[in-house]
Scaffold this motif. Structure first.
Motif, short mmCIF file in Angstrom:
data_model
loop_
_atom_site.label_atom_id
_atom_site.label_comp_id
_atom_site.label_asym_id
_atom_site.label_seq_id
_atom_site.Cartn_x
_atom_site.Cartn_y
_atom_site.Cartn_z
N VAL A 81 -41.91 74.25 -8.47
CA VAL A 81 -40.83 74.21 -9.45
C VAL A 81 -39.67 73.36 -8.93
O VAL A 81 -39.17 72.49 -9.65
N ILE A 82 -39.30 73.57 -7.67
CA ILE A 82 -38.17 72.80 -7.14
C ILE A 82 -38.47 71.30 -7.16
O ILE A 82 -37.63 70.48 -7.51
N ASP A 83 -39.72 70.93 -6.81
CA ASP A 83 -40.06 69.51 -6.78
C ASP A 83 -40.19 68.93 -8.19
O ASP A 83 -39.95 67.73 -8.39
N ASN A 84 -40.56 69.76 -9.15
CA ASN A 84 -40.57 69.32 -10.54
C ASN A 84 -39.15 69.04 -11.01
O ASN A 84 -38.87 68.01 -11.62
N VAL A 85 -38.28 69.99 -10.73
CA VAL A 85 -36.91 69.91 -11.22
C VAL A 85 -36.16 68.76 -10.56
O VAL A 85 -35.35 68.08 -11.18
N ALA A 86 -36.48 68.52 -9.28
CA ALA A 86 -35.76 67.48 -8.53
C ALA A 86 -36.31 66.08 -8.83
O ALA A 86 -35.74 65.09 -8.39
#
Lengths: 246, 257
Positions: free
Chosen positions: A91-96
């Motif tokens: 999720v963090i890598d998607n959002v970033a």
């Protein structure tokens, strides 16, 4: 004259000789939430593709902060109907991702994105994969990604249409809550009349073939709105007017 | 954790039992003298041959593995670039895809002698043969994977102003990982088999050369020993690919649910 964040002037588009939208002019002010309401297949998504620069209009112009951005992508953030979270990224890598696309390094991009997880009600999901999130949480993550791309103007294409009624109600509450915090100028597409009245400051009605703007409705009730707003006479009045117009 | 390992054991049990049963039947056939021993050595004979020739087998395996890895590395790289070019430029696809398919209709065994005539008995003809048999599955698998990438996700990245290489890095390549690993599983086995076949036709060392020598000596037990060794190496390499797949795609388990 106050400068609008986003202005669309006289946009038309045809595909294969068939006119989809005709002479559309819209505007969006700072911090405003404006919805575009119309039946499915009425050219709403075509219009958004033009605003975001993915599609070139046959005629007409798109201005962002007074600057002509017609046909230029990468200026306005765009959240599509599907959440489009990449299943192979956390999720963090998607959002970033939007930050990485702008050339930021992985670590600062993650840190920057992480700061907003709280505001968006996504605490604790950083290291999860999209498959581990519920539908509502996925939309939250997708909206955060949209916001990280640009804090200026966002286009949301039926962001909540895939959610069931109960989830939708809670996501709406969450959405208005977040919007209070981030004050993002937002244009969103919907075919749900209740949703349009509930969430927006102004509603444009798009109808007919080819699609034209047939009415503009200002929702006077200021935000944040009371929880039972959708049960008031006022709300029903708006609904009646829209139904008559469509 | 305990439950998980118990499950693995339960899943593998039928296969292990089947293999064990086959070996027992084979041993019985030999013990009962149904087939003469010089034609079909028993499993025990094969193990004995393996142990007595272990140093020779080890030395030759290293040569075969060297050829296989060199060929595999080049074959996978060429397959990768072919797939990228064909995905990016339609003209490459139209021009080279049919050529690639034709290269695959030519039997490996038929071109191997030619390669020996052209490039001699050293490693080069072996590596070329392995490249020829490995680049195709990789190129086709990756191309398929690139094309299966979500069009809307690509549109989303475009709306964010992503360049072609960013779209490749964040969407196309990760989307093709499952196909890449499937292709790798096949190609590691092909690379070993390719190396052995080309060694048959001429060379100074390697498991294929060892094989032709023991065949000429009618040493059936050693023949079987080397056959099993080749299978074991292929299986081991496939297991390594599986391990890498789990490492690089930890999300795969989740998405299957």
């Amino acid at each position: 004259m106050i400068m609008e964040k986003l202005e669309i002037k006289g946009v038309s588009k045809s595909f294969d000789g068939k006119k989809i939208i005709d002479d559309i002019s819209l505007s969006l002010g700072q911090g405003e939430i404006v919805s575009l309401l119309g039946v499915s297949g009425g050219g709403k998504t075509t219009l958004f593709n033009i605003i975001s620069g993915l599609t070139q209009p046959d005629c007409g112009k798109v201005y962002l902060n007074g600057e002509d951005i017609t046909g230029t992508s990468g200026k306005i953030s765009y959240m599509m109907q599907k959440d489009l979270l990449l299943p192979y990224r956390t999720v963090i890598d998607n959002v970033a991702l939007p930050l990485l696309l702008k050339g930021e390094k992985k670590k600062p991009a993650r840190e920057k994105a992480s700061l907003l997880f709280g505001d968006f009600g996504l605490e604790g999901t950083q290291k999860k994969y999209p498959a581990q999130l519920s539908g509502g949480m996925k939309q939250r993550a997708a909206l955060l990604r949209t916001y990280l791309f640009s804090k200026d103007v966002a286009l949301l294409d039926e962001p909540f249409s895939a959610l069931d009624t109960l989830t939708k109600a809670s996501v709406h509450r969450w959405y208005l809550d977040v919007m209070e915090k981030i004050k993002l100028s937002t244009f969103f597409i919907t075919h749900d009349i209740d949703e349009a009245i509930l969430l927006s400051d102004r509603i444009y009605l798009l109808s007919g073939t080819p699609g034209r703007i047939t009415d503009e409705i200002i929702i006077e009730q200021p935000r944040p709105r009371p929880d039972d707003f959708n049960l008031t006479e006022e709300f029903l009045g708006y609904k009646k007017r829209i139904l008559n117009s469509l | 954790m305990i439950k998980k390992s118990q499950n693995t054991i339960r899943n593998k049990l039928p296969a292990v039992t089947a293999v064990a049963l086959l070996l027992i039947i084979w041993q019985l056939i030999c013990l009962l003298g149904l087939v003469p021993q010089y034609m079909l050595p028993s499993p025990v004979d094969v193990i004995k041959a393996f142990i007595s020739d272990r140093e020779l087998l080890f030395k030759n395996s290293l040569i075969t593995l060297q050829e296989a890895f060199a060929g595999l590395a080049l074959g996978v790289s060429i397959g990768f670039f072919a797939a990228v070019l064909m995905d990016r430029y339609e003209i490459f696809y139209k021009a080279f895809y049919p050529v690639m398919v034709i290269t695959q209709t030519v039997p490996t065994v038929a071109i191997a002698p030619l390669l020996v005539l052209w490039f001699g008995y050293e490693m080069l003809p072996k590596i070329i043969l392995i490249i020829l048999s490995t680049f195709f599955p990789v190129a086709v698998g990756l191309l398929d994977g690139f094309r299966s990438a979500d069009k809307d996700a690509i549109g989303l990245l475009r709306s964010m102003g992503a360049s072609n290489s960013q779209i490749f890095r964040y969407i196309k390549f990760p989307s093709a990982l499952p196909q890449l690993f499937s292709a790798l599983r096949i190609t590691v086995a092909y690379s070993i088999v390719g190396a052995v076949i080309s060694e048959w036709l001429g060379g100074f060392g390697g498991l294929g050369v060892y094989m032709t020598r023991v065949k000429k000596a009618f040493a059936f037990d050693k023949m079987f020993a080397v056959i099993f060794l080749i299978s074991a190496i292929s299986l081991l390499l496939m297991a390594l690919v599986n391990l890498a797949e789990k490492k690089f795609m930890p999300y795969r388990k989740l998405n299957k649910k």
